[in-house]
Design a protein around this motif. Structure first.
Motif, PDB file in Angstrom:
ATOM      1  N   SER A  91      23.456  21.852-119.979  1.00 13.46           N
ATOM      2  CA  SER A  91      22.993  21.156-121.175  1.00 13.46           C
ATOM      3  C   SER A  91      23.948  20.032-121.534  1.00 13.46           C
ATOM      4  CB  SER A  91      22.908  22.135-122.351  1.00 13.46           C
ATOM      5  OG  SER A  91      22.695  21.436-123.565  1.00 13.46           O
ATOM      6  N   ILE A  92      23.396  18.844-121.776  1.00 18.22           N
ATOM      7  CA  ILE A  92      24.221  17.725-122.247  1.00 18.22           C
ATOM      8  C   ILE A  92      23.848  17.365-123.690  1.00 18.22           C
ATOM      9  CG2 ILE A  92      24.643  16.820-119.935  1.00 18.22           C
ATOM     10  CD1 ILE A  92      22.577  14.624-120.530  1.00 18.22           C
ATOM     11  N   ALA A  93      23.271  18.347-124.396  1.00 19.51           N
ATOM     12  CA  ALA A  93      22.873  18.135-125.791  1.00 19.51           C
ATOM     13  C   ALA A  93      24.065  18.357-126.707  1.00 19.51           C
ATOM     14  CB  ALA A  93      21.738  19.086-126.164  1.00 19.51           C
ATOM     15  N   ALA A  94      24.434  17.371-127.477  1.00 16.93           N
ATOM     16  CA  ALA A  94      25.610  17.449-128.345  1.00 16.93           C
ATOM     17  C   ALA A  94      25.435  18.532-129.403  1.00 16.93           C
ATOM     18  CB  ALA A  94      25.851  16.104-129.024  1.00 16.93           C
ATOM     19  N   GLY A  95      26.482  19.347-129.562  1.00 15.77           N
ATOM     20  CA  GLY A  95      26.524  20.307-130.653  1.00 15.77           C
ATOM     21  C   GLY A  95      25.817  21.619-130.420  1.00 15.77           C
ATOM     22  N   LEU A  96      25.006  21.720-129.396  1.00 17.66           N
ATOM     23  CA  LEU A  96      24.217  22.928-129.165  1.00 17.66           C
ATOM     24  C   LEU A  96      25.057  23.949-128.402  1.00 17.66           C
ATOM     25  CD1 LEU A  96      21.495  24.341-129.403  1.00 17.66           C
ATOM     26  CD2 LEU A  96      20.797  23.220-127.284  1.00 17.66           C
TER      27      LEU A  96
END
Length: 270
Positions: A91-96
């Motif tokens: 995952s490269i989703a910030a904050g997750l």
């Protein structure tokens, strides 16, 4: 190897381009994105196969790379519950955070959380990474192989450290751009043209970064070598210290880290 991207935006575009440059075949990469323009762009540029929805894509890729916005992630990954087998999910989703992602994926545990930054768009990125205990050394090496297609990687052992990674390298390009803007403004005020100011500022930042990257000495030593007693650099740094420029940068990083942790809590509460 079958690499499936969930999301075909700018970061996915950069990663796919980097992978192809590093010798990964286009036939090994597929993309899911509901946007027809994004799919057309990827196909035209790279020749990769893309799908509008998860139902059209094959089950159990070797790697599922999550490149959608954090706010859209829960809905985007829902169709993958029970379909992933032993896939490595990056995952490269910030904050997750990893626990939230695992819950949204129905308990899947082979997860890597990565935080790339925008210089990845030109192959000069820095990506901070952490992983669940279920990811073995081979899994980390695979994640490294893919993420290093657009720059360098740094691994942290505690997920809480990812907020610091976000604050330093994830948000860091904006701090550098702000510094470049300030140098350009100073150049204008000192009588140079806008083009001259941009050229001088950008090249100076590039050169200083390259020197810091290749030197074995601490950056404080490099700074001192430029700073002759009573000279022009010393005069500038004295004013910057009086204006609390270094302290402001440090305080800004703390604020970014705190906000990252807060956003993670909000996402996890959904």
């Amino acid at each position: 190897m079958n690499i499936l991207f969930l999301g075909g935006g700018n970061m996915a575009y950069a990663l796919i381009g980097g992978m192809l440059d590093k010798g990964i075949a286009a036939s090994e990469i597929q993309v899911i994105d509901p946007g027809s323009e994004a799919r057309a762009r990827l196909h035209q540029a790279y020749g990769v196969v893309s799908y509008a929805q998860a139902a059209d894509a094959p089950d159990a890729p070797d790697v599922l790379l999550l490149a959608v916005k954090p706010q859209q992630m829960r809905e985007a990954v829902a169709p993958w519950q029970g379909r992933l087998g032993n896939a490595l999910v990056i995952s490269i989703a910030a904050g997750l955070d990893l626990a939230t992602l695992a819950r949204w994926l129905g308990g899947h545990q082979r997860l890597v959380r990565a935080m790339p930054n925008t210089p990845a768009l030109v192959g000069a990125g820095m990506t901070g990474c952490c992983a669940t205990a279920a990811v073995d050394e081979a899994g980390r090496e695979l994640a490294d192989k893919l993420l290093q297609c657009v720059g360098a990687t740094v691994w942290v052992e505690r997920e809480a450290q990812m907020d610091a990674v976000t604050a330093i390298s994830g948000s860091g390009p904006a701090y550098v751009f702000l510094f470049i803007e300030a140098l350009q403004q100073a150049a204008l005020e000192l009588g140079l043209s806008a083009e001259q100011g941009r050229q001088l500022a950008v090249a100076t930042v590039q050169g200083a970064g390259a020197l810091a990257a290749t030197s074995t000495e601490d950056v404080s030593v490099l700074r001192e070598r430029v700073t002759s007693k009573g000279g022009t650099t010393a005069a500038a740094l004295e004013v910057m210290q009086a204006q609390a420029v270094p302290a402001g940068i440090v305080a800004g990083c703390h604020a970014a880290a705190a906000r990252g942790a807060e956003l993670g809590r909000l996402l996890g509460a959904e």
